[in-house]
Every structure is written in structure tokens, then in C-alpha cells.
Design an enzyme around this catalytic site. Structure first.
Site, PDB file in Angstrom:
ATOM      1  N   SER A   1      -4.812  20.524   3.676  1.00 62.32           N
ATOM      2  CA  SER A   1      -5.326  19.521   4.605  1.00 62.32           C
ATOM      3  C   SER A   1      -6.709  19.104   4.160  1.00 62.32           C
ATOM      4  O   SER A   1      -7.423  19.876   3.492  1.00 62.32           O
ATOM      5  CB  SER A   1      -5.395  20.096   6.027  1.00 62.32           C
ATOM      6  OG  SER A   1      -6.157  19.271   6.884  1.00 62.32           O
TER       7      SER A   1
ATOM      8  N   TYR B   1      -8.892  26.435  11.164  1.00 64.41           N
ATOM      9  CA  TYR B   1      -7.902  25.710  10.364  1.00 64.41           C
ATOM     10  C   TYR B   1      -8.500  25.295   9.020  1.00 64.41           C
ATOM     11  O   TYR B   1      -7.879  25.475   7.972  1.00 64.41           O
ATOM     12  CB  TYR B   1      -7.416  24.488  11.140  1.00 64.41           C
ATOM     13  CG  TYR B   1      -6.270  23.763  10.486  1.00 64.41           C
ATOM     14  CD1 TYR B   1      -5.015  24.353  10.388  1.00 64.41           C
ATOM     15  CD2 TYR B   1      -6.425  22.476   9.980  1.00 64.41           C
ATOM     16  CE1 TYR B   1      -3.954  23.686   9.796  1.00 64.41           C
ATOM     17  CE2 TYR B   1      -5.370  21.800   9.387  1.00 64.41           C
ATOM     18  CZ  TYR B   1      -4.135  22.407   9.297  1.00 64.41           C
ATOM     19  OH  TYR B   1      -3.085  21.744   8.714  1.00 64.41           O
TER      20      TYR B   1
END
Length: 247
Positions: free
Chosen positions: A140, A150
């Protein structure tokens, strides 16, 4: 000779788009996930779209190491693996109001995004085609700029992939990462995407629009191709110019 690909989290979103693209390119594809009904529906629809039976299903919870090892055994029984796409991940909304909650949240996000990729790759490593196998992990933009658990987990995927690329290059196996930007047509954004958030994200994209799962799949298809053998240890950003590569 038909190549064989494994796509974890292949039932929906980016994983499904990758499975569809790889099947369209002539690969036999094994899609892996926890929900059998979702996987079977994806396999049926992809096969119908490519007009040939190319997709098979394996049900496994990749956070369970016992299931990972059993999965690897079943996949190995069907032959060697030419392409492994580590797509499973997640970013659950967990409370982080004190130290114990923060520790638990970070551990869970690392378990979902890092441990799954590492254990599946390790379990399937003896069964990868040598030379010629391709490992591609889905990361990501968060792994390059944050924030939070994350972003930290995806950055860990980058570091792990770099080391693995060096380790496996002499065997003719490439290891790369695809790091998408804002791709809202996925389950990742279910229940968290608002009009305000979408407008804010799109405003950061020079291309002026969000990305699609198919555009991410196209990047994976390049890295997975037989003639991509001299591209390894790379992070391929797919984000419409939101974050520019300067490596």
C-alpha cells in the site's frame, strides 16, 4: 506450457482482479481465502469470462500456521508454483486508547499483513519453480508514507521482500511488491468510505481519479510474467502520481 499461479485473498477486490488477469493471460490460478462461497463464485465468474476452466479454490485461514502448512501440501500435490501473489491483508478498526490496546492492535495488523505473507511464502518456497518463479506481494502507499499500524505493517512487507529478493535471486526467483494508492472498489473500504473521505483522497491524486483493481492487476501481471526475470527487489507504485517514486 501453462504456468500455475496462487493468489491469496483471491475472492474479492484486488485479489480477484489479479486472479482474473492471470487467468486471462493463460495461467492456471488457485485462489485462496476463508470464505468458500465467495471463492467459488469468483472462480465460476472468472472461468466464464475467460471461457475456459482455469481457476480452482482452496479454503484456508492464513493466520493459522497449521492451515498454511496444510494448504501448501495440497497445492504442492498439484505441481510446482510459478507465481505466488500475497494479497491477504487488512486494517481492522481496533481501539487504541491505552498501551495494551495499542499493542494488541499493532500485533493484529502485523499478523494479518506480514505474518500471512511470510508464512505462506515460506511454506510454498520448496515448491516454487526454479528458475522462473515470481513472488509478488500487495502492499500500500501507506507502507511508504504511513500512517499507523497499517503503514508500519506494509513497510515491514517492503523490508522483508527486499531481503527475500536478494536471497532468492541466485535461484532465478524474483520478489517484488506492488503498492497501490486509493482504490475504493474493494472490501478494504467497505463501511469506512465517506463522500468526504473520497473527495479528500482524490484531491491528492494528480491523475484526478481513483485507481481500479484492474490497474493494480496489470502491474502484478508485468511482475509475474515469464520475461520479467531481471526485475526484482522493487516496489512498484500504482497511485496516479499521489506519491512519486525516487528510489
Amino acid at each position: 506450457m501453462t504456468r500455475r499461479a496462487v493468489v491469496t485473498g483471491g475472492g474479492t477486490g484486488i485479489g480477484r482482479a489479479i486472479a482474473h488477469r492471470l487467468a486471462s493471460d493463460g495461467n492456471d490460478v488457485v485462489i485462496v481465502g476463508r470464505r468458500g462461497d465467495v471463492l467459488e463464485r469468483a472462480a465460476t465468474e472468472i472461468d466464464a469470462a475467460v471461457q475456459i476452466a482455469r481457476v480452482s479454490v482452496e479454503i484456508a485461514d492464513l493466520t493459522d500456521t497449521g492451515e498454511v502448512d496444510a494448504l501448501a501440501g495440497r497445492i504442492a500435490a498439484g505441481g510446482t508454483v510459478d507465481v505466488l501473489v500475497n494479497n491477504v491483508g487488512g486494517n481492522p478498526a481496533l481501539p487504541q486508547e491505552n498501551s495494551a490496546q495499542i499493542a494488541a492492535a499493532y500485533a493484529e495488523v502485523f499478523r494479518l499483513n506480514v505474518i500471512t505473507a511470510v508464512t505462506v511464502t515460506n511454506a510454498l518456497a520448496p515448491h516454487l519453480t526454479r528458475p522462473g518463479a515470481r513472488i509478488v506481494s500487495i502492499s500500500s502507499i501507506a507502507g511508504l508514507r504511513g500512517p499507523g499500524a497499517y503503514g508500519a505493517a506494509k513497510a515491514a512487507v517492503h523490508a522483508w521482500s527486499s531481503g527475500l529478493a536478494t536471497e532468492m535471486a541466485p535461484e532465478g526467483v524474483t520478489v517484488n511488491v506492488v503498492a497501490p494508492g486509493f482504490v475504493p472498489a474493494t472490501e478494504f473500504w467497505t463501511d469506512r468510505l465517506t463522500d468526504e473521505l473520497a473527495t479528500s483522497r482524490i484531491a491528492q491524486i494528480p491523475a484526478g481519479r481513483p485507481g481500479t483493481p484492474d490497474e493494480v492487476a496489470a502491474a502484478v501481471a508485468y511482475l509475474a510474467a515469464p520475461d520479467a526475470g531481471w526485475t526484482t527487489g522493487q516496489i512498484l507504485q500504482v497511485n496516479g502520481g499521489t506519491l512519486l517514486g525516487r528510489g
